[in-house]
Write an enzyme that holds these catalytic residues in place. Structure first.
Site, PDB file in Angstrom:
ATOM      1  N   GLY A   1       0.813  -1.228   0.000  1.00 55.64           N
ATOM      2  CA  GLY A   1       0.000   0.000   0.000  1.00 55.64           C
ATOM      3  C   GLY A   1       0.840   1.268   0.000  1.00 55.64           C
ATOM      4  O   GLY A   1       0.497   2.233   0.677  1.00 55.64           O
TER       5      GLY A   1
ATOM      6  N   ASP B   1       2.861   8.705  -0.492  1.00 54.39           N
ATOM      7  CA  ASP B   1       3.806   7.610  -0.725  1.00 54.39           C
ATOM      8  C   ASP B   1       4.784   7.541   0.435  1.00 54.39           C
ATOM      9  O   ASP B   1       5.580   8.462   0.635  1.00 54.39           O
ATOM     10  CB  ASP B   1       4.547   7.852  -2.052  1.00 54.39           C
ATOM     11  CG  ASP B   1       5.293   6.615  -2.539  1.00 54.39           C
ATOM     12  OD1 ASP B   1       5.555   5.718  -1.727  1.00 54.39           O
ATOM     13  OD2 ASP B   1       5.616   6.564  -3.740  1.00 54.39           O
TER      14      ASP B   1
ATOM     15  N   ARG C   1       6.990   4.979   0.955  1.00 52.17           N
ATOM     16  CA  ARG C   1       7.976   3.915   0.755  1.00 52.17           C
ATOM     17  C   ARG C   1       9.413   4.405   0.963  1.00 52.17           C
ATOM     18  O   ARG C   1       9.717   5.567   0.742  1.00 52.17           O
ATOM     19  CB  ARG C   1       7.826   3.328  -0.662  1.00 52.17           C
ATOM     20  CG  ARG C   1       6.551   2.522  -0.799  1.00 52.17           C
ATOM     21  CD  ARG C   1       6.328   2.058  -2.203  1.00 52.17           C
ATOM     22  NE  ARG C   1       6.122   3.174  -3.120  1.00 52.17           N
ATOM     23  CZ  ARG C   1       6.006   3.027  -4.431  1.00 52.17           C
ATOM     24  NH1 ARG C   1       6.103   1.831  -4.966  1.00 52.17           N
ATOM     25  NH2 ARG C   1       5.790   4.074  -5.185  1.00 52.17           N
TER      26      ARG C   1
ATOM     27  N   LYS D   1      10.461   7.527  -8.654  1.00 49.71           N
ATOM     28  CA  LYS D   1      11.046   6.314  -8.069  1.00 49.71           C
ATOM     29  C   LYS D   1      12.500   6.167  -8.523  1.00 49.71           C
ATOM     30  O   LYS D   1      13.370   5.826  -7.719  1.00 49.71           O
ATOM     31  CB  LYS D   1      10.218   5.114  -8.501  1.00 49.71           C
ATOM     32  CG  LYS D   1      10.615   3.793  -7.931  1.00 49.71           C
ATOM     33  CD  LYS D   1       9.461   2.821  -8.230  1.00 49.71           C
ATOM     34  CE  LYS D   1       9.812   1.393  -8.190  1.00 49.71           C
ATOM     35  NZ  LYS D   1       8.673   0.557  -8.616  1.00 49.71           N
TER      36      LYS D   1
HETATM   37  N1  LIG Z   1      -2.139   3.431  -0.498  1.00 54.35           N
HETATM   38  C1  LIG Z   1      -2.423   2.856  -1.663  1.00 54.35           C
HETATM   39  N2  LIG Z   1      -1.526   2.002  -2.176  1.00 54.35           N
HETATM   40  C2  LIG Z   1      -1.822   1.454  -3.369  1.00 54.35           C
HETATM   41  C3  LIG Z   1      -3.011   1.703  -4.078  1.00 54.35           C
HETATM   42  N3  LIG Z   1      -2.991   0.983  -5.227  1.00 54.35           N
HETATM   43  C4  LIG Z   1      -1.825   0.295  -5.233  1.00 54.35           C
HETATM   44  N4  LIG Z   1      -1.113   0.582  -4.120  1.00 54.35           N
HETATM   45  C5  LIG Z   1       0.222   0.166  -3.722  1.00 54.35           C
HETATM   46  O1  LIG Z   1       1.117   0.889  -4.544  1.00 54.35           O
HETATM   47  C6  LIG Z   1       2.340   0.191  -4.628  1.00 54.35           C
HETATM   48  C7  LIG Z   1       2.734   0.182  -6.107  1.00 54.35           C
HETATM   49  O2  LIG Z   1       2.932   1.510  -6.449  1.00 54.35           O
HETATM   50  P1  LIG Z   1       2.755   2.149  -7.884  1.00 54.35           P
HETATM   51  O3  LIG Z   1       2.526   3.608  -7.684  1.00 54.35           O
HETATM   52  O4  LIG Z   1       1.743   1.357  -8.663  1.00 54.35           O
HETATM   53  O5  LIG Z   1       4.041   1.891  -8.575  1.00 54.35           O
HETATM   54  P2  LIG Z   1       5.391   2.630  -8.537  1.00 54.35           P
HETATM   55  O6  LIG Z   1       6.287   1.660  -7.870  1.00 54.35           O
HETATM   56  O7  LIG Z   1       5.349   4.016  -7.972  1.00 54.35           O
HETATM   57  O8  LIG Z   1       5.632   2.794 -10.077  1.00 54.35           O
HETATM   58  P3  LIG Z   1       5.843   1.630 -11.113  1.00 54.35           P
HETATM   59  O9  LIG Z   1       7.252   1.212 -10.895  1.00 54.35           O
HETATM   60  O10 LIG Z   1       5.595   2.251 -12.442  1.00 54.35           O
HETATM   61  O11 LIG Z   1       4.868   0.550 -10.779  1.00 54.35           O
HETATM   62  C8  LIG Z   1       2.109  -1.171  -4.012  1.00 54.35           C
HETATM   63  O12 LIG Z   1       2.670  -1.158  -2.698  1.00 54.35           O
HETATM   64  C9  LIG Z   1       0.582  -1.261  -3.910  1.00 54.35           C
HETATM   65  O13 LIG Z   1       0.138  -2.042  -2.816  1.00 54.35           O
HETATM   66  C10 LIG Z   1      -3.930   2.613  -3.489  1.00 54.35           C
HETATM   67  O14 LIG Z   1      -4.969   2.958  -4.036  1.00 54.35           O
HETATM   68  N5  LIG Z   1      -3.584   3.161  -2.285  1.00 54.35           N
END
Ligand SMILES: Nc1nc2c(ncn2[C@@H]2O[C@H](COP(=O)(O)OP(=O)(O)OP(=O)(O)O)[C@@H](O)[C@H]2O)c(=O)[nH]1
Length: 201
Positions: A98, A131, A133, A159
Site C-alpha cells: 500500500g 507515498d 515507501r 522512483k
Molecule cells: N495506499 C495505496 N496504495 C496502493 C493503491 N494501489 C496500489 N497501491 C500500492 O502501490 C504500490 C505500487 O505503487 P505504484 O505507484 O503502482 O508503482 P510505482 O512503484 O510508484 O511505479 P511503477 O514502478 O511504475 O509501478 C504497491 O505497494 C501497492 O500495494 C492505493 O490505491 N492506495
C-alpha cells in the site's frame, strides 16, 4: 517517498530455486532489522552490462488476488517475462504494501476511493502521505546480490530519482506499461497527474 537518515540493515538469509511459468529463477530471502522479510528473484549473470531490474512494492490485492483496481499484478508478470526474455535480471519484492501504509490501511483507503476519493486523497484522509515507501533497502539488497548497476522497469521517474538518491546506479528507465482496464483507469490517471508517472497508453 520517505528516506530516514540511517540505512536499514538487511541480511541475506537463504536462497533456493523458484520455477515459474516464465523460467527457473533463483529466490533469495532477506531479513531486515526489525523483522520485515523481503525477497529477490534473479536470473542469469548480473555483473557486466546493467541487467533489467524491477523494484516491486508488495500489493497483495494485485499480485496475488487478481485485483483490477491497480496495475501491480500486470507489472509483476510483465517484469518477470521481460527478465526471462533477456535471460538475465533481478526482481526485488519489497514488503511495503500500500505504498507503505500496510494492507489494512490500504483496504481503508480503497473504501474511501469507493466513496469518490482518489488514491492520493484517500491516503491523506487517513493521515498518511501519498507515498511512504523507503527504497534504501533496495540498495542493500542489490549490494548483497553483487548487482552494481541496473536498468529499472518503472513508469515512475520519482522512483528512479529516489533509487538514485539511495545510491543505486540506474543506467536506464525502461517503461512497464501494462494492465490498464475500466477499473484502474482513474487510478492510473491520478498516478500520472499527482504522482508523476509517465504513461503512453
Ligand atoms: N495506499 C495505496 N496504495 C496502493 C493503491 N494501489 C496500489 N497501491 C500500492 O502501490 C504500490 C505500487 O505503487 P505504484 O505507484 O503502482 O508503482 P510505482 O512503484 O510508484 O511505479 P511503477 O514502478 O511504475 O509501478 C504497491 O505497494 C501497492 O500495494 C492505493 O490505491 N492506495
Amino acid at each position: 517517498m520517505s528516506q530516514s537518515n540511517e540505512a536499514p540493515r538487511v541480511e541475506l538469509v537463504a536462497s533456493c530455486q523458484l520455477p515459474t511459468p516464465f523460467g527457473v529463477f533463483d529466490m533469495h530471502g532477506f531479513e531486515e532489522e526489525g523483522g520485515r522479510e523481503h525477497v529477490a528473484l534473479t536470473l542469469g549473470e548480473l555483473q557486466g552490462e546493467a541487467p533489467l531490474a524491477r523494484v516491486h512494492s508488495e500489493c497483495l490485492t494485485g499480485d496475488a488476488l487478481f485485483s483490477l483496481r491497480c496495475d501491480c499484478g500486470f507489472q509483476l508478470e510483465a517484469a518477470l517475462e521481460a527478465i526471462a526474455r533477456e535471460g538475465r535480471g533481478v526482481l526485488l519484492y519489497l514488503r511495503q504494501e500500500g505504498r507503505g501504509i500496510g494492507l489494512l490501511n490500504k483496504i481503508r483507503a480503497y473504501k474511501l476511493q469507493d466513496g469518490g476519493a482518489d488514491t492520493v486523497e484517500a491516503n491523506e484522509q487517513l493521515g498518511f502521505p501519498a507515498d511512504m515507501r523507503d527504497f534504501r533497502i533496495a540498495r542493500e539488497m542489490l549490494a548483497l546480490l553483487n548487482v552494481p548497476a541496473v536498468r529499472i522497469m518503472t513508469n515512475n521517474p520519482r522512483k528512479v530519482a529516489t533509487l538514485e538518491q539511495a545510491g543505486i546506479n540506474v543506467v536506464e528507465r525502461v517503461p512497464l506499461q501494462v494492465g490498464r482496464n475500466e477499473y484502474n483507469d482513474h487510478y492510473l490517471n491520478t498516478k500520472q497527474s499527482k504522482l508523476g508517472h509517465l504513461f503512453g497508453f
